[in-house]
Write a protein that holds these residues in place. Structure first.
Motif, mmCIF file in Angstrom:
data_model
loop_
_atom_site.group_PDB
_atom_site.id
_atom_site.type_symbol
_atom_site.label_atom_id
_atom_site.label_comp_id
_atom_site.label_asym_id
_atom_site.label_seq_id
_atom_site.Cartn_x
_atom_site.Cartn_y
_atom_site.Cartn_z
ATOM 1 N N THR A 278 1.239 5.681 12.070
ATOM 2 C CA THR A 278 0.523 5.415 10.962
ATOM 3 C C THR A 278 1.285 5.395 9.676
ATOM 4 O O THR A 278 1.257 4.433 8.828
ATOM 5 C CB THR A 278 -0.557 6.674 10.709
ATOM 6 O OG1 THR A 278 -1.275 6.942 11.957
ATOM 7 C CG2 THR A 278 -1.610 6.349 9.732
ATOM 8 N N ILE A 279 2.503 6.029 9.576
ATOM 9 C CA ILE A 279 3.321 5.875 8.507
ATOM 10 C C ILE A 279 4.044 4.613 8.248
ATOM 11 O O ILE A 279 4.143 3.852 7.360
ATOM 12 C CB ILE A 279 4.220 7.264 8.559
ATOM 13 C CG1 ILE A 279 3.694 8.608 8.267
ATOM 14 C CG2 ILE A 279 5.336 6.962 7.457
ATOM 15 C CD1 ILE A 279 4.626 9.670 8.469
ATOM 16 N N ILE A 280 4.212 4.074 9.609
ATOM 17 C CA ILE A 280 5.180 2.737 9.651
ATOM 18 C C ILE A 280 3.922 1.763 9.115
ATOM 19 O O ILE A 280 4.326 0.798 8.209
ATOM 20 C CB ILE A 280 5.413 2.528 11.219
ATOM 21 C CG1 ILE A 280 6.639 3.457 11.396
ATOM 22 C CG2 ILE A 280 5.729 1.141 11.065
ATOM 23 C CD1 ILE A 280 7.200 3.282 12.901
ATOM 24 N N MET A 281 2.871 1.806 9.553
ATOM 25 C CA MET A 281 1.661 0.796 9.269
ATOM 26 C C MET A 281 1.423 0.945 7.696
ATOM 27 O O MET A 281 1.393 -0.196 7.103
ATOM 28 C CB MET A 281 0.408 0.962 9.866
ATOM 29 C CG MET A 281 0.491 0.447 11.287
ATOM 30 S SD MET A 281 -0.757 1.242 12.423
ATOM 31 C CE MET A 281 -2.135 1.244 11.308
ATOM 32 N N GLU A 282 1.335 2.144 7.246
ATOM 33 C CA GLU A 282 1.213 2.296 5.785
ATOM 34 C C GLU A 282 2.401 1.943 4.919
ATOM 35 O O GLU A 282 2.088 1.042 3.789
ATOM 36 C CB GLU A 282 0.955 3.718 5.399
ATOM 37 C CG GLU A 282 -0.414 4.209 5.514
ATOM 38 C CD GLU A 282 -1.328 3.468 4.524
ATOM 39 O OE1 GLU A 282 -1.992 2.523 4.873
ATOM 40 O OE2 GLU A 282 -1.164 3.526 3.377
ATOM 41 N N ARG A 283 3.685 1.988 5.558
ATOM 42 C CA ARG A 283 4.935 1.406 4.981
ATOM 43 C C ARG A 283 4.955 -0.042 4.597
ATOM 44 O O ARG A 283 4.752 -0.665 3.584
ATOM 45 C CB ARG A 283 6.130 1.814 5.597
ATOM 46 C CG ARG A 283 7.297 1.090 5.109
ATOM 47 C CD ARG A 283 8.460 1.357 6.004
ATOM 48 N NE ARG A 283 8.474 0.406 7.067
ATOM 49 C CZ ARG A 283 8.937 0.803 8.360
ATOM 50 N NH1 ARG A 283 9.543 1.991 8.713
ATOM 51 N NH2 ARG A 283 8.890 -0.229 9.396
ATOM 52 N N LEU A 286 1.990 -1.007 2.025
ATOM 53 C CA LEU A 286 2.795 -0.476 0.712
ATOM 54 C C LEU A 286 3.636 -1.475 0.204
ATOM 55 O O LEU A 286 3.744 -2.024 -0.928
ATOM 56 C CB LEU A 286 3.163 0.760 0.856
ATOM 57 C CG LEU A 286 3.448 1.600 -0.667
ATOM 58 C CD1 LEU A 286 2.189 1.396 -1.578
ATOM 59 C CD2 LEU A 286 4.023 2.702 -0.376
ATOM 60 N N PHE A 287 4.502 -2.090 1.450
ATOM 61 C CA PHE A 287 5.588 -3.010 0.852
ATOM 62 C C PHE A 287 4.825 -4.190 0.443
ATOM 63 O O PHE A 287 5.479 -4.851 -0.444
ATOM 64 C CB PHE A 287 6.473 -3.270 2.171
ATOM 65 C CG PHE A 287 7.535 -4.310 1.877
ATOM 66 C CD1 PHE A 287 8.625 -3.611 1.283
ATOM 67 C CD2 PHE A 287 7.510 -5.456 2.111
ATOM 68 C CE1 PHE A 287 9.829 -4.575 1.180
ATOM 69 C CE2 PHE A 287 8.557 -6.336 1.985
ATOM 70 C CZ PHE A 287 9.694 -6.004 1.538
ATOM 71 N N GLU A 349 -4.663 7.143 1.277
ATOM 72 C CA GLU A 349 -5.595 7.296 0.085
ATOM 73 C C GLU A 349 -4.436 7.820 -1.373
ATOM 74 O O GLU A 349 -4.587 7.329 -2.587
ATOM 75 C CB GLU A 349 -6.566 8.362 0.176
ATOM 76 C CG GLU A 349 -5.945 10.006 0.618
ATOM 77 C CD GLU A 349 -5.961 9.801 2.202
ATOM 78 O OE1 GLU A 349 -5.734 8.842 2.817
ATOM 79 O OE2 GLU A 349 -6.100 10.860 2.641
ATOM 80 N N GLU A 350 -3.360 8.387 -0.749
ATOM 81 C CA GLU A 350 -2.247 8.601 -1.801
ATOM 82 C C GLU A 350 -1.513 7.339 -2.382
ATOM 83 O O GLU A 350 -1.362 7.239 -3.488
ATOM 84 C CB GLU A 350 -1.287 9.592 -1.298
ATOM 85 C CG GLU A 350 -1.649 10.934 -0.951
ATOM 86 C CD GLU A 350 -0.718 11.700 -0.264
ATOM 87 O OE1 GLU A 350 -0.736 13.115 -0.561
ATOM 88 O OE2 GLU A 350 -0.189 11.166 0.624
ATOM 89 N N ASN A 351 -1.272 6.697 -1.161
ATOM 90 C CA ASN A 351 -0.774 5.118 -1.665
ATOM 91 C C ASN A 351 -1.633 4.262 -2.545
ATOM 92 O O ASN A 351 -1.079 3.575 -3.365
ATOM 93 C CB ASN A 351 -0.280 4.430 -0.400
ATOM 94 C CG ASN A 351 0.584 5.221 0.523
ATOM 95 O OD1 ASN A 351 1.320 6.157 -0.081
ATOM 96 N ND2 ASN A 351 0.455 5.291 1.673
ATOM 97 N N ASP A 352 -3.035 4.458 -2.361
ATOM 98 C CA ASP A 352 -3.742 3.679 -3.200
ATOM 99 C C ASP A 352 -3.606 4.165 -4.606
ATOM 100 O O ASP A 352 -3.803 3.554 -5.435
ATOM 101 C CB ASP A 352 -5.511 3.638 -2.564
ATOM 102 C CG ASP A 352 -5.517 3.087 -1.490
ATOM 103 O OD1 ASP A 352 -4.718 2.181 -1.043
ATOM 104 O OD2 ASP A 352 -6.344 3.335 -0.664
ATOM 105 N N ILE A 353 -3.831 5.304 -4.763
ATOM 106 C CA ILE A 353 -3.804 6.155 -5.910
ATOM 107 C C ILE A 353 -2.303 5.676 -6.664
ATOM 108 O O ILE A 353 -2.326 5.166 -7.947
ATOM 109 C CB ILE A 353 -3.897 7.792 -6.201
ATOM 110 C CG1 ILE A 353 -5.332 7.992 -5.432
ATOM 111 C CG2 ILE A 353 -3.766 8.251 -7.383
ATOM 112 C CD1 ILE A 353 -5.737 9.444 -5.531
#
Ligand SMILES: Cc1ncc(COP(=O)(O)O)c(C=O)c1O
Length: 367
Positions: A278-283, A286-287, A349-353
Motif C-alpha cells: 500500500t505504501i508503494i502504491m501511495e508513493r 503522491l509522486f 488521507e494524510e497524503n491528501d491533506i
C-alpha cells in the motif's frame, strides 16, 4: 576554576555537532496547528500503519522483562536466518541498524582512518565515523543521485577502512545496480550495503554474503515492520567479521521486547508486506501529484519517501510552513540538499491533506 570539566572531553569531539534528528510531535507543543488528523508525521520514514497487531498482543502478555536477553542472540539469529536465507553464523543483530553502523566502525577504525560516503546519503554514516575518530571522505553522486563508481574507486587510499553504500539511498530513494556494487567490492575494502528499505524494492545483495570477504549488508525492522520505536536491526557479515562483532558488541543490545516483536513480525510477514504494498502504491500516487505542482520537482524513489527539489520559495521555508500547519517533513541543511525536502509516505488521507496544504502554500507563493 579557570578550566572546567570540559578539558577532560576528547579534543576531537569539542566541535561535534551531533545528528539533526526528526522532531517528536511531543516537543511541538501548541506551536503547530493540528489538522483534523492531529500532527501528520512525514519526517522520519516511519511506517504509518504501525507494527503487526500480533506484536502488541504478544507484548501485552510478555512477563519476563526481569530477565536479560540472550547475549548470543541464538533464537533471534535463527529466525533472521530463516527470513533472509543466510546462515545464522553470518548474522548479528543490534539496537537498530544505527547501532550496527557504530559497531562496524568501532571494529575497523583507528584515529585518522578514512570512510567513503556517497553524498547526499544517510547522515549516521558521517556521524559515527566522526564519533569513532575517523575521517569522512565524501564522493558526490551524479545529478540523478547515482553513485559515481569510478570516483568511489579513486577515493580509496591506504587509509580507507569502510565504504558505505545505501540502496535504496536515504534521502534520495535511489537504488544502486548490483554491477556497480560489485565494482566497489572489487576494491577489497570493507563495503557496507545498507538495505534499510529492502522490503520496498526486493533488490538485495544478501545472497552474495560469504562469497565476498569484504561485503556486509544491513537491514532493519524500523521501516517495513513498523518497529522503529523498539530499535531492532541486523547485519549479514562474512564469518570472520560476524565473529568479531559478536565479541565486541554490548552483550544485551537487542532487548527482550524487541525479540518478542521480531518473532511476531516474522510470523506475520504477509500482513506487513500488504502495508508495504500500500505504501508503494501511495508513493507512486503522491509522486504523480507532487509532479503536478510546478514549483516542486520530485525524484523517483524505490523507498517509503520522496525527495523533492523546491524550485520556488525555499525548502527550509516550506518545511517551516508545513510544520506550522501540523505537517512534519524533513529539511537537511547539507550540501546538495539545501533546496530539498524529504517527504515520507503517509496514509492516503494524510497524503491528501499534505497535497491540499501544498496547494494552499503554492497560492501564497503566486500572490
Ligand atoms: C539508510 C538507513 N540506514 C539505517 C537507518 C536506521 O535504521 P534503524 O532504525 O534500524 O537504526 C535508516 C533510518 O532512517 C536509514 O535511512
Amino acid at each position: 576554576m579557570s578550566q572546567g570539566i570540559e578539558r577532560f572531553i576528547r579534543a576531537d569531539l569539542a566541535g561535534f555537532t551531533g545528528y539533526a534528528a526528526s522532531k517528536s510531535p511531543d516537543v511541538l507543543g501548541d506551536k503547530a496547528e493540528e489538522s483534523e488528523m492531529g500532527i501528520i508525521k512525514l519526517d522520519a520514514n516511519e511506517n504509518p500503519y504501525g507494527c503487526s497487531p500480533a506484536v502488541n498482543r504478544a507484548l501485552a502478555e510478555y512477563s519476563d522483562l526481569n530477565i536479560y536477553p540472550d547475549s548470543w542472540q541464538t533464537e533471534l539469529r535463527k529466525l533472521l536466518s530463516e527470513y533472509t536465507g543466510v546462515s545464522a553464523k553470518h548474522i548479528v543483530a543490534g539496537a537498530g541498524s544505527d547501532q550496527l553502523i557504530d559497531l562496524i566502525l568501532r571494529l575497523f577504525l583507528e584515529p585518522g582512518d578514512e570512510v567513503v560516503n556517497c553524498i547526499p546519503t544517510f547522515a549516521m554514516f558521517d556521524f559515527f565515523t566522526r564519533l569513532n575518530g575517523g575521517v569522512p571522505v565524501e564522493v558526490p553522486r551524479d545529478e540523478e543521485y547515482r553513485v559515481d563508481v569510478s570516483a568511489v574507486r579513486k577515493a580509496v587510499t591506504g587509509k580507507t577502512k569502510v565504504i558505505f553504500l545505501a540502496s535504496p539511498n536515504n534521502p534520495t530513494g535511489t537504488i544502486m545496480p548490483r554491477a556497480d556494487i560489485l565494482q566497489v567490492l572489487d576494491t577489497g575494502v570493507p563495503v557496507v550495503v545498507d538495505e534499510a528499505y529492502y522490503e520496498f524494492t526486493g533488490e538485495t545483495v544478501a545472497p552474495l554474503i560469504g562469497q565476498y570477504a569484504n561485503l556486509m549488508v544491513l537491514r532493519t525492522f524500523s521501516k517495513w515492520a513498523g518497529l522503529a520505536g523498539l530499535r531492532v536491526g541486523y547485519g549479514l557479515f562474512p564469518l570472520k567479521i560476524a565473529d568479531c562483532l559478536l565479541r565486541v558488541k554490548e552483550p544485551y543490545c537487542v532487548n527482550a521486547a524487541a525479540l518478542v516483536a521480531v518473532k511476531e513480525s516474522l510470523k506475520d510477514v504477509d500482513y506487513l508486506m500488504a502495508s508495504v504494498k500500500t505504501i508503494i502504491m501511495e508513493r507512486e500516487r503522491l509522486f504523480g501529484r507532487l509532479g503536478e505542482i510546478g514549483w516542486l520537482k520530485p525524484y523517483p524513489s524505490q523507498a517509503n519517501f520522496i525527495l523533492c527539489s523546491v524550485l520556488e520559495g525555499g525548502a527550509r521555508e516550506l518545511q517551516q510552513k508545513l510544520e506550522d500547519r501540523g505537517i512534519l517533513v524533513r529539511y537537511f541543511d547539507k550540501p546538495f540538499l539545501t533546496d530539498c525536502v524529504r517527504i515520507s509516505i503517509g496514509r492516503p488521507e494524510e497524503n491528501d491533506i499534505l497535497m491540499e496544504t501544498l496547494n494552499e502554500i503554492g497560492e501564497e507563493i503566486d500572490d
